[in-house]
Design an enzyme around this catalytic site. Structure first.
Site, mmCIF file in Angstrom:
data_model
loop_
_atom_site.group_PDB
_atom_site.id
_atom_site.type_symbol
_atom_site.label_atom_id
_atom_site.label_comp_id
_atom_site.label_asym_id
_atom_site.label_seq_id
_atom_site.Cartn_x
_atom_site.Cartn_y
_atom_site.Cartn_z
ATOM 1 N N HIS A 1 -3.888 -4.822 -0.478
ATOM 2 C CA HIS A 1 -3.331 -6.116 0.799
ATOM 3 C C HIS A 1 -3.487 -7.206 0.926
ATOM 4 O O HIS A 1 -3.899 -7.886 0.728
ATOM 5 C CB HIS A 1 -4.201 -5.338 2.484
ATOM 6 N N GLU B 1 -2.516 -9.376 2.989
ATOM 7 C CA GLU B 1 -3.148 -10.209 3.896
ATOM 8 C C GLU B 1 -4.301 -9.748 4.464
ATOM 9 O O GLU B 1 -5.242 -10.151 5.461
ATOM 10 C CB GLU B 1 -2.017 -9.112 5.488
ATOM 11 N N CYS C 1 0.255 -1.188 0.009
ATOM 12 C CA CYS C 1 0.251 0.155 -0.203
ATOM 13 C C CYS C 1 1.382 1.200 0.079
ATOM 14 O O CYS C 1 1.488 1.516 -1.029
ATOM 15 C CB CYS C 1 -1.098 -0.163 1.370
#
Length: 357
Positions: A324, A326, A239
């Site tokens: 992202h 994750e 990001c």
């Protein structure tokens, strides 16, 4: 109790007050996610912003002690249509309203969120204020040094694995830390301005540049530092961290019309043609035409608008992604990004790069 949302465009919305009893300012943004409201509110990338939930019902599974992405709520305020006051979930500890009050965050419910999203899409960047009284003039305010406000002040160590990763904190999400620890890493979280000399003394095997809030150009004084780090250690940027990797090598960034915020953004992996659904939260993007293609390969593109979503250094073990991997909230289609990064770390740590000291 009635409250008001006032936009710098002159638009005024009336809603019912929830949460803390205080006035709040910020950039007005929206997220399209159907779930994950606790993760959204506690994501430090939202620092300085007023978050509009476009999904019509918020709070139905309550809030708990495990899903927060940071130690406190990051948003300045929240706006929503309907809030559930009687949540049902075995982990629930708070109602939505109680959580806001405990965290000191105000909000408005019974809002016309469809119209709000329409205004944001039309006007692009919109500043807003929520108050219990109508203000005669729109107040002037600046966002401040957002990364400095959310970054750790001193190092923190988590995990006990053999692979040692230094996580540069620009406003990291806990899920990034959790993903690294789950893969057997020792993680040292360091401030955003941590010097190269101190980093070398930590003896990490790799470095991760985290997500974070605001305009990446506010960190221009540190671009030389970040480039030196990427030239010395296997590096992954996520990001804001992705934008900083690109900027440190001479690329440019630009403000998006209304950003990508949600859990259903398709990105295409250019080497394979495979499309993954990703979680995203960003208002700036790297301008793809400014990437030096003699140095970087463009690895990911957004399927919807064609914006740049990932790059990979042609020689060094350095890669970065705008989305992202994750997740939390959102799909974990791209969790393999962590696996690729840790394979580079395992392959030789800092010996995989030419150390420039």
């Amino acid at each position: 109790m009635t409250g008001y949302l006032m936009l710098e465009t002159g638009d005024v919305f009336k809603g019912d007050w929830i949460g803390a009893d205080l006035q709040a300012y910020g950039e007005l943004v929206f997220n399209t996610g159907m779930t994950g409201y606790q993760e959204m509110m506690t994501d430090p990338s939202y620092k300085g912003q007023i978050l509009t939930f476009s999904y019509p019902l918020i709070g139905n599974y309550g809030l708990n002690q495990v899903d927060a992405e940071s130690k406190k709520v990051a948003v300045s305020a929240v706006l929503l249509n309907d809030v559930c006051d009687n949540p049902s979930h075995y982990l629930s500890n708070w109602t939505f309203d109680d959580y806001l009050k405990e965290q000191g965050i105000p909000g408005l419910k019974n809002m016309d969120t469809r119209k709000l999203v329409s205004i944001i899409r039309k006007q692009h960047t919109v500043k807003a204020v929520i108050s219990k009284e109508l203000l005669s003039t729109f107040p002037s305010f600046e966002s401040g040094e957002l990364v400095k406000e959310v970054s750790v002040g001193k190092t923190e160590v988590h995990g006990e694995g053999e692979k040692h990763v230094a996580l540069y904190d620009f406003g990291y999400k806990k899920s990034i830390l959790d993903a690294l620890v789950a893969e057997g890493c020792k993680v040292t979280i360091v401030p955003y301005n941590y010097s190269f000399e101190k980093l070398v003394a930590l003896k990490p095997d790799g470095v991760l540049f985290s997500n974070g809030p605001g305009d990446p150009m506010t960190l221009a004084p540190y671009f030389e530092l970040y480039k030196k780090i990427t030239a010395s250690y296997p590096t992954l940027g996520i990001c804001l961290g992705h934008q900083l990797v690109a900027l440190s090598y001479g690329a440019k960034t630009e403000k998006m019309l209304f950003g990508h915020r949600g859990g259903n953004h398709p990105v295409k992996h250019l080497p394979t043609g495979k499309v993954s659904i990703t979680s995203q939260n960003h208002g700036y993007v790297v301008t793809d035409s400014t990437i030096d293609t003699a140095v970087f390969d463009i690895t990911f593109k957004n399927v919807n608008d064609g914006s740049l979503e990932g790059i990979k250094h042609k020689e060094l073990p350095v890669q970065s992604v705008q989305f992202h991997p994750e997740a939390h909230p959102g799909p974990s289609d791209t969790a393999f990004i962590f696996e690729e990064f840790l394979q580079q770390v395992q392959a030789g740590g800092k010996k995989a790069c030419l150390i420039t000291q």
